[in-house]
Write a protein that holds these residues in place. Sequence first.
Motif: not given
Lengths: 430, 290
Positions: B213-219
Motif C-alpha cells: 500500500a505504501l509503495i502504491r500510494a507513493i507511486d
Amino acid sequence: MKRRQLLALTFALATSSALPAIAQNANQPYAGTHIAVLMEGHPTTDGIQKLLPEFTKETGIEVELEVIPESDITAKMLLEFSSGSGRYDVVQNNIIYIPGFVKAGYIDPLDDLAKKLPKYLDRADFVPGYLNTNIVDGKLYGLPVYGESTFLMYRKDLFEQYGLTPPKTFDQVISAAKTIKEKSDGEIAGITMRGAQGIQNVYVWAGWLWGYGGEFLTKDGKSALGTPEAAASLDAFAKILRDYGPVGAANFGWEENHVLFQQGKAGMTMDATVNGAFNEDSAVSSVVGKVGYVPVPKQTDALKGGSSSLAVHSLYITSASAQKEAAWLFVSWATAKEQQIKSFSIAPNSGVTSEAALNSDEFNKRYGAFKEAMLASINQGNPQYLPTVTAANEIINNAGIAVSKALAGTASAKDALAEANTANDAALAR
Amino acid sequence: MLNDATKLFYQPVVAFFGAVSVVITIYVVWLTFHDISLMRPGQERFIGLDNYLRLLLDPRGLNALWRTVLFTVLATTIELIIGLFVALLLDREFHGKKVARAIMLVPIVMTPIVVGLTWRFMFDPSSGMANYLLSLLHLGPFDWLGNPNFALFSVMIADIWQWTPFVVLLTMASLESLPGDPQNAARVDGAREWQVLWHITLPALHRALLVVALIRAIDSVKTFDIFYIMTRGGPALSTETLNLYGYISAFTNFDISYALTVAMVLTIFTNVALLLLYNLAFKAQARGAV
C-alpha cells in the motif's frame, strides 16, 4: 625515441588541424562551421531536412537539426535561453511569442545580416502578411517558414442535398449544423471542431470570439474576456458542439478533428487552412472534391479584428549564438522560394510563404480547390488573433479552461470567462 | 571493529546522497521565495512567502490537491482489494501458473506512455473498444475521457489495470512464504475457509499488504505520464492533479517559482502523510506486539 614519437604526433596534429583551413575557399567562407537548429515537427521541416545536404554542399556549413513537437518547443528553447547556453543558433516558433522574446532579449534583429549576406534573401517574394508579423519596432526578427489562416469547410454535397447555402454568419452556421444533424438522423455530425482544453480549443474558438465582436485584450492591455460579446461567442460555440457536434469533441485536438471530417462524418468544420490539403488528398480522405471553403463567418460588422487567424511560424537567430552569419545563411536559404517549391514533392505543404511557390503550377494542381478561400482568409487574417504579449501562453491556457468548462457544462460561458478574465488580469499584472 | 569497517563503506554514500538532497531542497525552497519567470529574465525578485500565499488562495491549486488525494486513495484502495482477491484466487497449484504470472508482468513492464495511449484508444468515443462493448449491450456511446464527471475515473481504470498485477505478485510471494501449519491446524479444529482467511491468512499478510500500500500510494501521488497522455488535465480541469498543475505552471505559463512552490507543497504533504501512515502502521504494530 619517445621524443621523436612526440614530435611526429605533434606534426600530425598540426597538419590535420590545418587541413580545413586549406579547404576553405572564397565561396565558402563559413565552411566547417557547425550550427544547431531547433525546429517543429511539421511537413515543411521534413522538406528542409531532406534538402539540407544541398545547403551543406553549397556553403560547407554543417547543420545539426533537432526536430521536436510544436507543443514542447517553446519550453525547451526557453530553458536554453534563460541559462544563456547558446545551445541553439536558430530556433523556430510561432509569432505569438516573438514580442516576448524580443523584450527578453532572447533573439536578435536580422537587418544587418540581411544587408551583409543577401545571397539567398528575396524579401519581396514573401507573402507580405506573413513577413510583416516578424517586424517588431521596425526591425526584422525572423523569416517565415510556413503560415496559415483558418476557414470554414463545408460539405458541398450535403449542403445541396438539404438546400443550404454557405454560411456567412454564425447563426447560419448553427442552423446549418442543426439541419444536417437532424436530416441525417444523427448519422452525420452538423459540425466538428477541436474542443481539447488549451491552445487546441482556443485556436478555433478565437474565431468565434472575434467574429462576435470580442477580443482578448483591450487597447490598454487588460483582459477583455469578461464582455457580453465574449460570453455570447462561447455560449454559441459550446452549444453548437454539444448539440450538433460529434461525441468526444471535448477531447478533440487538430488530429482527431481533421480525421473525422475527412472520413465524411461531419457536415462542417472550422480549422486551419492546412486541413484543405488533407481533405483534397485521396490517399487519406473520402471527401475529395466534395468540400467547399469560405472565410470564417462573422456575426456582426462591428469587429475589433478579423475572425480568421494569421498563424506564422518563422526561423529566428538566438542572441546567444556564436555563429550568427552562418545561422543567417541557413535561415535565408531554408525559407527561400527554391526550397519551398522543391518541398512540394517531399511532404504535403499548403503553408508556403513564398509568392512564387504560391503561384507555382504545382501548388495550383495540388491545392487549387481551396487556394482562393485560403488567400482571402490570409488577407483578412488577424495578426492579433491570439494575444502576442509576454503572458500569451498563460492567457491562452486560461481561456482554454473556460472554453472546456463551457463545453463540458460545468460552468456557464459567462462564469467560466469571468474566471479566466480574473486569472488573465493577474497574469498580465505579474 | 568489524562494525567500524563496514560503516566506512556505506557512510560516505549516505552522506553524499544526503548532502545532495539537502542542498537541492534548500535551493528549491530559496527559489520559491522569488518571482521567477522564463519570459521575464533579469526581473527575478525576492517576494518572501507570496508564492505559498498565492497557492493557499488558488482554487485551481487546491482543487488539484484534492484530486491528487482522491486519486491516490481510491486507486491504491481498489488496487489493493482487487490485487488481494486475485492473489488469493491464484494461491494454489494449477496448470499454467507460471504463464499467468508472466502475463501479469506485462502491464507492469509497459511504459506508462504506451499504457496511456492504449487506453486512450480504447476509450475513444467513436472507434474505441470500450464503447463497442457497450454498444453490444445497447448502451452508449459514452464519452469516457470527455465527460468531466468521469474522466478522472477513466484514467484511474488505466492505472488500476497497470498496477493491480504488482499488488498480486507481491501478495502471492508473501502468501507462498507463509507457513501452512497454522491454517491446517485451524482447519483440523473445524474452522471454515473464510474463518481461516480472516483470522489467520490476512493477519499474517498484514505487514506485506502495508508495504505494498505504501509503495502504491507513493507511486500514485507521483503519477504524471498517463494523465499527460490521456487528458492533459482536461476536460474543464477535471483531471488536473497537483503534479500536472506544477508542470503547466512551469512549461505552459513559464512561472518557474510558482511551479516549484506547487512541487514543494506536494512534497511536504506527501512526506507528512506517508510518515503518519508509516508510523501508524508499523510503530503501533510494534508497540502492540510488546
